[in-house]
Scaffold this motif. Structure first.
Motif, mmCIF file in Angstrom:
data_model
loop_
_atom_site.group_PDB
_atom_site.id
_atom_site.type_symbol
_atom_site.label_atom_id
_atom_site.label_comp_id
_atom_site.label_asym_id
_atom_site.label_seq_id
_atom_site.Cartn_x
_atom_site.Cartn_y
_atom_site.Cartn_z
ATOM 1 N N PRO A 21 0.804 -1.226 0.000
ATOM 2 C CA PRO A 21 0.000 0.000 0.000
ATOM 3 C C PRO A 21 0.841 1.283 0.000
ATOM 4 O O PRO A 21 0.374 2.324 -0.429
ATOM 5 N N GLU A 22 2.082 1.186 0.448
ATOM 6 C CA GLU A 22 2.956 2.366 0.517
ATOM 7 C C GLU A 22 4.027 2.410 -0.556
ATOM 8 O O GLU A 22 4.858 3.314 -0.550
ATOM 9 N N ALA A 23 4.066 1.435 -1.463
ATOM 10 C CA ALA A 23 5.144 1.387 -2.454
ATOM 11 C C ALA A 23 4.647 0.873 -3.801
ATOM 12 O O ALA A 23 3.962 -0.139 -3.873
ATOM 13 N N GLN A 24 5.018 1.610 -4.840
ATOM 14 C CA GLN A 24 4.677 1.229 -6.217
ATOM 15 C C GLN A 24 5.963 1.136 -7.039
ATOM 16 O O GLN A 24 6.908 1.883 -6.808
ATOM 17 N N LEU A 25 5.966 0.241 -8.016
ATOM 18 C CA LEU A 25 7.089 0.136 -8.935
ATOM 19 C C LEU A 25 6.756 0.916 -10.195
ATOM 20 O O LEU A 25 5.686 0.725 -10.793
#
Length: 77
Positions: A21-25
């Motif tokens: 929920p706190e990190a996207q690639l």
């Protein structure tokens, strides 16, 4: 396709996937190279929409001006 809209400054960017929920690639690129980056999501939402219906911006935190809800047709606009 760059998700940040036309005419922005800096790298182009395309969302690859959710890591948490706190990190996207994201993949970022310019005219000569590309790189992958893990970035926090943008938490802004359209203040003109009823709070019950608001969706957050689908870009990363600190992206070029313009939030995802402001682009209507990225492929043809």
């Amino acid at each position: 396709m760059c998700e940040l809209g036309k005419g922005h400054d800096g790298n182009c960017a395309d969302h690859v996937g959710e890591l948490s929920p706190e990190a996207q690639l994201w993949v970022l690129w310019d005219d000569s190279r590309f790189t992958y980056a893990v970035l926090r999501p943008c938490c802004m939402s359209d203040p003109t929409v009823d709070p019950v219906e608001r969706e957050p911006c689908t870009h990363f935190a600190g992206h070029a001006p313009g939030h995802s809800w402001q682009f209507t047709d990225m492929l043809h606009g």
